[in-house]
Design an enzyme around this catalytic site. Structure first.
Site, PDB file in Angstrom:
ATOM      1  N   HIS A  72      39.616  50.429  63.314  1.00 42.86           N
ATOM      2  CA  HIS A  72      38.248  49.850  63.334  1.00 42.86           C
ATOM      3  C   HIS A  72      38.630  48.234  63.244  1.00 42.86           C
ATOM      4  O   HIS A  72      39.243  47.902  62.213  1.00 42.86           O
ATOM      5  CB  HIS A  72      37.439  50.405  62.296  1.00 42.86           C
ATOM      6  CG  HIS A  72      36.712  51.644  62.710  1.00 42.86           C
ATOM      7  ND1 HIS A  72      35.471  51.941  62.420  1.00 42.86           N
ATOM      8  CD2 HIS A  72      37.279  52.585  63.623  1.00 42.86           C
ATOM      9  CE1 HIS A  72      35.193  53.071  62.595  1.00 42.86           C
ATOM     10  NE2 HIS A  72      36.032  53.732  63.567  1.00 42.86           N
ATOM     11  N   TYR A 200      26.977  50.126  56.579  1.00 45.09           N
ATOM     12  CA  TYR A 200      26.617  50.161  55.075  1.00 45.09           C
ATOM     13  C   TYR A 200      25.273  49.669  55.075  1.00 45.09           C
ATOM     14  O   TYR A 200      25.052  48.548  55.703  1.00 45.09           O
ATOM     15  CB  TYR A 200      27.509  49.132  54.549  1.00 45.09           C
ATOM     16  CG  TYR A 200      29.081  49.601  54.123  1.00 45.09           C
ATOM     17  CD1 TYR A 200      29.260  50.294  52.962  1.00 45.09           C
ATOM     18  CD2 TYR A 200      29.874  49.374  55.035  1.00 45.09           C
ATOM     19  CE1 TYR A 200      30.631  50.638  52.809  1.00 45.09           C
ATOM     20  CE2 TYR A 200      31.184  49.562  54.882  1.00 45.09           C
ATOM     21  CZ  TYR A 200      31.423  50.454  53.735  1.00 45.09           C
ATOM     22  OH  TYR A 200      32.834  50.868  53.660  1.00 45.09           O
ATOM     23  N   PRO A 292      32.862  53.562  45.185  1.00 41.93           N
ATOM     24  CA  PRO A 292      33.197  53.701  46.659  1.00 41.93           C
ATOM     25  C   PRO A 292      32.598  52.723  47.586  1.00 41.93           C
ATOM     26  O   PRO A 292      33.257  52.571  48.906  1.00 41.93           O
ATOM     27  CB  PRO A 292      32.928  55.155  47.150  1.00 41.93           C
ATOM     28  CG  PRO A 292      31.689  55.342  46.382  1.00 41.93           C
ATOM     29  CD  PRO A 292      31.723  54.880  45.062  1.00 41.93           C
ATOM     30  N   LYS A 296      37.972  51.140  48.198  1.00 42.93           N
ATOM     31  CA  LYS A 296      39.113  50.686  47.522  1.00 42.93           C
ATOM     32  C   LYS A 296      39.874  51.398  46.815  1.00 42.93           C
ATOM     33  O   LYS A 296      41.060  51.388  46.389  1.00 42.93           O
ATOM     34  CB  LYS A 296      38.772  49.311  46.651  1.00 42.93           C
ATOM     35  CG  LYS A 296      38.247  48.034  47.277  1.00 42.93           C
ATOM     36  CD  LYS A 296      39.344  47.565  47.890  1.00 42.93           C
ATOM     37  CE  LYS A 296      39.114  46.333  49.086  1.00 42.93           C
ATOM     38  NZ  LYS A 296      39.029  46.875  50.485  1.00 42.93           N
ATOM     39  N   TYR A 384      37.701  43.146  52.373  1.00 40.50           N
ATOM     40  CA  TYR A 384      37.463  44.602  52.960  1.00 40.50           C
ATOM     41  C   TYR A 384      38.771  45.063  53.370  1.00 40.50           C
ATOM     42  O   TYR A 384      39.287  46.315  53.270  1.00 40.50           O
ATOM     43  CB  TYR A 384      36.275  44.592  53.899  1.00 40.50           C
ATOM     44  CG  TYR A 384      36.108  46.020  54.193  1.00 40.50           C
ATOM     45  CD1 TYR A 384      35.004  46.830  53.433  1.00 40.50           C
ATOM     46  CD2 TYR A 384      36.650  46.808  55.140  1.00 40.50           C
ATOM     47  CE1 TYR A 384      34.666  47.982  53.771  1.00 40.50           C
ATOM     48  CE2 TYR A 384      36.166  47.880  55.572  1.00 40.50           C
ATOM     49  CZ  TYR A 384      35.369  48.598  54.836  1.00 40.50           C
ATOM     50  OH  TYR A 384      34.968  50.046  55.035  1.00 40.50           O
TER      51      TYR A 384
END
Ligand code: RFL
Ligand code: PHB
Length: 389
Positions: A72, A200, A292, A296, A384
């Site tokens: 991704h 998200y 979560p 990580k 990220y």
């Protein structure tokens, strides 16, 4: 029985550490409380940082991930109907890999089996002795019989509820904790993902995450109060809640179906310092927990393993203990930065019960800023995809 390193816990940390040590000629014994089937039934993380991908390849356990994992290059953050794409590759030069923790663990078991590694399952009463001396040992029971293994070092890879951290005397460790007043209710379904990339979602109805495992397996989460029980969430109720949190254009085309798995995980930030007591080292969830939201948890476990495996190989093979002396400080420097990122992502995306009207405006402003500032997107992307190790 005698070995170089006793590894307590056969989750991803323990298995990867064992695999890397075995490949360097260092002997290990892995002690796992649960059965292999039980370890492989746990649905957990889904996103691998580039550093994690590199480590799995280096361990000789990356072939299936390279075939079946989904690279991704970005993901979506939404605020009600506003959708902001953060292009990781464009902003940082790299992306992430979507590949489930369950698959990572299965691949590590297969790699360990191929090397003839020693993994003892369904052991009970694991206890660490004399870790603060030069002659540590571990006792346990297997099939009702007491056993003992002498070793040079012990790796505590036994997760948040394991024995390793608790073995360190209370006056020799310091714990830092933030407990969030909600959990994530997760659902796995054999349906096509809602979107090509993860979403998200911040919304007036709370947080949701649309994730995936493969083109016909989706993983979704919604924020729920800690008082909720899975039994109170029939599939229809879950899908309704999820749709109410996702942007309308995504909710409109969402494909629903029966759940394959459903569970609630509470959100917590936790760090225990230092990561070493004598010849015992803490690794992964045994030492730290992140909410979560930043994806990580598993990735931090892998960077701990990276630092520790190098250090243990130098100590066992060359008698060079500089690495094990530096392990705790090196790993903690990276851990605290991931703690900060996971906490800030959690604050940016979740509704807190009883919060004032100001809090929701802060989340909206943060997401609006993200949509308008490449600097803000680059900062998020850099964290990220994973800070270097
Ligand atoms: P694990 O995976 O907890 O493995 C520890 C292993 O140790 C065993 N064990 C013992 N063995 C012998 N003796 C004892 N006394 C023992 N006590 C425990 C356990 O049976 C287990 O097999 O820790 P590890 O290897 O450090 O790996 C860490 C990751 O598993 C963890 O960071 C992530 O899964 C966190 N996490 C998530 N991370 C994400 O990035 N995204 C997620 O969606 C996500 N979901 C989750 C999660 C963690 C969860 N837990 C731990 C409650 C969902 C859940 C439910
Ligand atoms: C998941 O797919 O389970 C997942 C993905 C990203 C997260 C957390 C969980 O941040």
């Amino acid at each position: 029985m005698k070995t170089d390193i006793v590894i307590i816990g056969g989750g991803p940390s323990g298995l990867l550490l064992s695999q890397l040590l075995n490949r360097a000629g260092v002997a290990t014994v892995v002690l796992e409380r649960a059965s292999r089937a039980h370890v492989l039934s746990r649905i957990r993380a889904g996103v691998l940082e580039a550093g994690t991908v590199r480590m799995l390849r280096e361990a000789g356990a990356g072939d299936r991930m390279d075939r079946e994992g989904i690279p991704h290059d970005g993901c979506i953050f939404s605020d009600d109907d506003l959708m902001v794409r953060v292009d990781f590759r464009d902003l940082t030069g790299t992306g992430v890999m979507v590949y489930g923790q369950t698959e990572v663990t299965a691949d590590l078991y297969a790699a360990q089996d191929a090397m003839g590694a020693t993994i003892l399952h369904e052991v009970a009463d694991v206890a660490i002795h004399d870790a603060d001396t030069d002659a540590p040992y571990v006792t346990f029971t297997q099939d009702g019989a007491p056993r003992r293994i002498d070793c040079a070092y012990i790796a505590g890879c036994d997760g948040f509820h394991g024995v390793s951290r608790k073995t360190i005397p209370a006056d020799k460790r310091q714990e830092f904790e933030r407990v969030y007043p909600f959990g994530w209710l997760g659902l796995l379904s054999r349906t096509p993902p809602a979107h090509a990339e993860l979403i998200y979602a911040n919304s007036r109805n709370g947080f949701a995450l649309a994730s995936m495992r493969n083109p016909m397996l989706s993983r979704y989460y919604v924020q729920v109060p800690l008082t909720e029980r899975v039994e109170d969430w029939p599939d229809d109720r879950f899908w309704d809640k999820l749709k109410s949190c996702l942007p309308a254009e995504v909710a409109a085309t969402l494909v629903t179906g029966p759940s394959v798995e459903k569970s609630i995980a509470p959100l917590r930030s936790f760090v225990c310092e230092p990561l070493r007591w004598g010849r015992l080292f803490l690794v992964g969830d045994a030492a730290h927990i992140v909410p979560p939201t930043g994806a990580k948890g598993l990735n931090l476990a892998v960077s701990d393993v990276y630092y520790l495996h190098e250090a243990l190989i130098a100590a066992i093979r060359r008698g060079d203990t500089a690495g094990i002396d530096a392990y705790s400080a090196r790993a903690l420097a990276r851990i605290w930065k991931a703690m900060r990122f996971s906490w800030s992502m959690t604050m940016m995306l979740h509704r807190f019960d009883g919060e004032d009207s100001f809090a929701a405006q802060m989340r909206k402003a943060t997401l609006l800023h993200l949509s308008q500032s490449e600097t803000a997107r680059r900062d998020l992307a850099e964290n990220y995809i994973g800070l270097p190790f």
